[in-house]
Design a protein around this motif. Sequence first.
Motif, mmCIF file in Angstrom:
data_model
loop_
_atom_site.group_PDB
_atom_site.id
_atom_site.type_symbol
_atom_site.label_atom_id
_atom_site.label_comp_id
_atom_site.label_asym_id
_atom_site.label_seq_id
_atom_site.Cartn_x
_atom_site.Cartn_y
_atom_site.Cartn_z
ATOM 1 N N ALA A 19 0.832 -1.203 0.000
ATOM 2 C CA ALA A 19 0.000 0.000 0.000
ATOM 3 C C ALA A 19 0.865 1.251 0.000
ATOM 4 N N GLN A 20 1.947 1.212 0.779
ATOM 5 C CA GLN A 20 2.839 2.366 0.846
ATOM 6 C C GLN A 20 3.530 2.601 -0.494
ATOM 7 N N ASN A 21 3.955 1.509 -1.146
ATOM 8 C CA ASN A 21 4.583 1.626 -2.467
ATOM 9 C C ASN A 21 3.609 2.232 -3.482
ATOM 10 N N LYS A 22 2.347 1.822 -3.416
ATOM 11 C CA LYS A 22 1.339 2.325 -4.342
ATOM 12 C C LYS A 22 1.112 3.825 -4.136
ATOM 13 N N ILE A 23 1.066 4.236 -2.876
ATOM 14 C CA ILE A 23 0.870 5.664 -2.570
ATOM 15 C C ILE A 23 2.044 6.486 -3.079
ATOM 16 N N GLU A 24 3.264 5.996 -2.817
ATOM 17 C CA GLU A 24 4.463 6.719 -3.262
ATOM 18 C C GLU A 24 4.553 6.753 -4.788
ATOM 19 N N ALA A 25 4.130 5.644 -5.427
ATOM 20 C CA ALA A 25 4.149 5.582 -6.887
ATOM 21 C C ALA A 25 3.190 6.618 -7.473
ATOM 22 N N GLU A 26 2.028 6.740 -6.870
ATOM 23 C CA GLU A 26 1.044 7.701 -7.377
ATOM 24 C C GLU A 26 1.514 9.143 -7.194
ATOM 25 N N LYS A 27 2.274 9.387 -6.137
ATOM 26 C CA LYS A 27 2.859 10.722 -5.941
ATOM 27 C C LYS A 27 3.849 11.029 -7.061
ATOM 28 N N LEU A 28 4.643 10.028 -7.416
ATOM 29 C CA LEU A 28 5.621 10.203 -8.498
ATOM 30 C C LEU A 28 4.922 10.417 -9.844
ATOM 31 N N LEU A 54 8.619 1.136 -7.952
ATOM 32 C CA LEU A 54 7.931 0.887 -6.685
ATOM 33 C C LEU A 54 6.721 -0.015 -6.871
ATOM 34 N N ASP A 55 6.023 0.155 -7.999
ATOM 35 C CA ASP A 55 4.790 -0.585 -8.275
ATOM 36 C C ASP A 55 4.808 -0.945 -9.752
ATOM 37 N N LYS A 56 5.396 -2.082 -10.089
ATOM 38 C CA LYS A 56 5.835 -2.389 -11.453
ATOM 39 C C LYS A 56 4.721 -2.396 -12.508
ATOM 40 N N ASP A 57 3.491 -2.621 -12.118
ATOM 41 C CA ASP A 57 2.399 -2.643 -13.093
ATOM 42 C C ASP A 57 1.375 -1.535 -12.834
ATOM 43 N N ASN A 58 1.813 -0.469 -12.204
ATOM 44 C CA ASN A 58 0.906 0.629 -11.876
ATOM 45 C C ASN A 58 0.240 1.161 -13.142
ATOM 46 N N LEU A 59 -1.079 1.039 -13.200
ATOM 47 C CA LEU A 59 -1.817 1.384 -14.416
ATOM 48 C C LEU A 59 -1.673 2.853 -14.782
ATOM 49 N N LEU A 60 -1.774 3.732 -13.805
ATOM 50 C CA LEU A 60 -1.687 5.164 -14.084
ATOM 51 C C LEU A 60 -0.313 5.528 -14.624
ATOM 52 N N ALA A 61 0.736 4.934 -14.042
ATOM 53 C CA ALA A 61 2.103 5.212 -14.500
ATOM 54 C C ALA A 61 2.296 4.724 -15.932
ATOM 55 N N LEU A 62 1.779 3.539 -16.234
ATOM 56 C CA LEU A 62 1.899 2.995 -17.596
ATOM 57 C C LEU A 62 1.135 3.864 -18.600
#
Length: 353
Positions: A19-28, A54-62
């Motif tokens: 959960a923490q990785n996902k939050i930090e990923a979304e900040k980035l 931090l979140d290798k398959d993060n949809l928003l980042a992709l």
Amino acid sequence: MKKTSLLFLLLISNLSSFAQNKIEAEKLVAEGVSYHDKGDYSGAINKYNKALELDKDNLLALSEKAFSLISLEKYDDAIEICKQAIKMHPGEDVKNVYVSYGNALDHLKKTDESLEVYSEGIKLFPNYYQLHFNKGITYSSIKRYDDAINCFKKSISINPKHAGSLNAIGILEMEQNRIPSILAFSRFFIIEPQTARSKKNFQYMQKLLMQGVTETTKKSVSIKIDSNMLNDSTDTGKKKENNFSMTDLILSMDASQDFDKKNKNKTDVEKFIRKFETICSSLEEYKKDNFGFYWEFLAPYFIEMKNKKLIEPFAYIVFVDSSSEDVSKWYKKNQDKQDRFYDWSKNYNWKKQ
């Protein structure tokens, strides 16, 4: 008991870390979007890559990474990212990924593949106007204008505020069907005034309103009518869809009045108001005898505008780019009329198509 408790604690710890990785990923990702908006696409991608660490398959980042890659014209890389996002997130909201995927293929001139991707996206997200709009852009690129117009119609039926689709319809209909072109441009001005596109479209509008009408001498006016405009039937004898022949003829006759002595000293806005009132009155008169998207979706909006006595504020919105002194004076004195117009337009009940 102790072993079970330890496993439970490890599970809780892993979930907390995820959960923490996902939050930090979304900040980035948010930081990356800020870079993109400033035109620093490489800087944006750097942020998205850190988010994906931090979140290798993060949809928003992709999704955002694909968008920035397209801006850098790295279309093949964008396509791979889109494929990854779609594969790793089945059943999720990947509609923007499909837009980027189709867009990248279109840039690579892989038109058939681009259209297939848009069609696939539309099957999954039929009510996302951007998929229809971008599919229309691809059709336009290969001069399949009828297909393109149908896509743009679908786009504005879903989102009547989409200026891009209205702009496209206005341009594509100019040669064949000027009344729908005028209506599309008119709606466009309401959504997107005072931009480079609105200035260009204002010039188009002026030409369309006076199409075929010229002053030959001080006492005579020439009116040229395209015979195709007056034909209200198909080759099989059936009534044409989106036929505006009568409104087109009436507009030409009314436009000739601009050169009448009684109108010589009237401002351009005043002349526009007269012509547009004529258009709307004709739409109201002939609507019951006609059919098609423009009659059913756009015409009622302008008929209601006339009946609500809102053509005057609308006209000044159209002319806001003209820099005329009379336009500036009107705006200073009539804030209440502007507010009333926009309140009406905002709350207008668009007919679902």
